[in-house]
Design a protein around this motif. Structure first.
Motif, mmCIF file in Angstrom:
data_model
loop_
_atom_site.group_PDB
_atom_site.id
_atom_site.type_symbol
_atom_site.label_atom_id
_atom_site.label_comp_id
_atom_site.label_asym_id
_atom_site.label_seq_id
_atom_site.Cartn_x
_atom_site.Cartn_y
_atom_site.Cartn_z
ATOM 1 N N ILE A 10 0.840 -1.201 0.000
ATOM 2 C CA ILE A 10 0.000 0.000 0.000
ATOM 3 C C ILE A 10 0.875 1.250 0.000
ATOM 4 O O ILE A 10 0.617 2.202 -0.735
ATOM 5 C CB ILE A 10 -0.976 -0.025 1.194
ATOM 6 N N GLN A 55 -7.503 0.356 -0.668
ATOM 7 C CA GLN A 55 -6.965 0.510 0.688
ATOM 8 C C GLN A 55 -6.079 1.758 0.780
ATOM 9 O O GLN A 55 -6.116 2.484 1.768
ATOM 10 C CB GLN A 55 -6.182 -0.735 1.122
ATOM 11 N N LYS A 58 -8.270 4.653 0.993
ATOM 12 C CA LYS A 58 -8.880 4.703 2.319
ATOM 13 C C LYS A 58 -7.915 5.300 3.350
ATOM 14 O O LYS A 58 -8.325 6.077 4.206
ATOM 15 C CB LYS A 58 -9.315 3.299 2.738
ATOM 16 N N LEU A 84 -5.203 0.481 9.349
ATOM 17 C CA LEU A 84 -6.209 1.493 9.026
ATOM 18 C C LEU A 84 -6.986 1.993 10.229
ATOM 19 O O LEU A 84 -7.474 3.107 10.232
ATOM 20 C CB LEU A 84 -7.201 0.926 8.004
#
Length: 89
Positions: A10, A55, A58, A84
Motif C-alpha cells: 500500500i 486501501q 482509504k 487502518l
C-alpha cells in the motif's frame, strides 16, 4: 488471498502514484490523489491490486484536503507502519 496484502505494498502504491502525478505535472493534493487511486482501481484487472488501490485511497481519507506533497509522502510512510484503524495522522 487478500490477507496477504501488506502495508508495504500500500505504501508503494501511494508513493508510485504520487511520483507519477508529479512527473505528469498534475495537481497533487489528497482529493486528486484519491481520485487517481480510484481510477486505477477501476481499470485494474488483478483483484489483489484493486484492493491495494482502494486501501491506499482509504488511508488517505484520514488526511486534510490541503496537505502538501511532502506531507503526503510522510503519510504514505506512516500508512506502511500503521493499520487502518490507527489514530488519525
Amino acid at each position: 488471498m487478500f490477507a496477504e496484502i501488506s502495508w508495504k505494498i500500500i505504501h508503494q502504491v501511494i508513493n508510485q502514484t504520487i511520483t507519477e502525478m508529479v512527473d505528469e505535472q498534475q495537481t497533487l493534493d489528497v482529493v486528486s490523489l484519491r481520485r487517481r487511486l480510484r481510477e486505477m482501481a477501476e481499470s485494474e484487472t488483478d483483484e489483489e491490486m484493486v484492493l491495494c488501490y482502494w486501501q491506499a485511497s482509504k488511508v488517505l481519507m484520514r488526511l486534510p484536503p490541503t496537505i502538501t506533497a511532502s506531507q503526503l509522502i510522510e503519510a504514505a510512510r506512516h500508512a506502511f507502519r500503521s493499520p487502518l484503524n490507527h489514530d488519525p495522522l
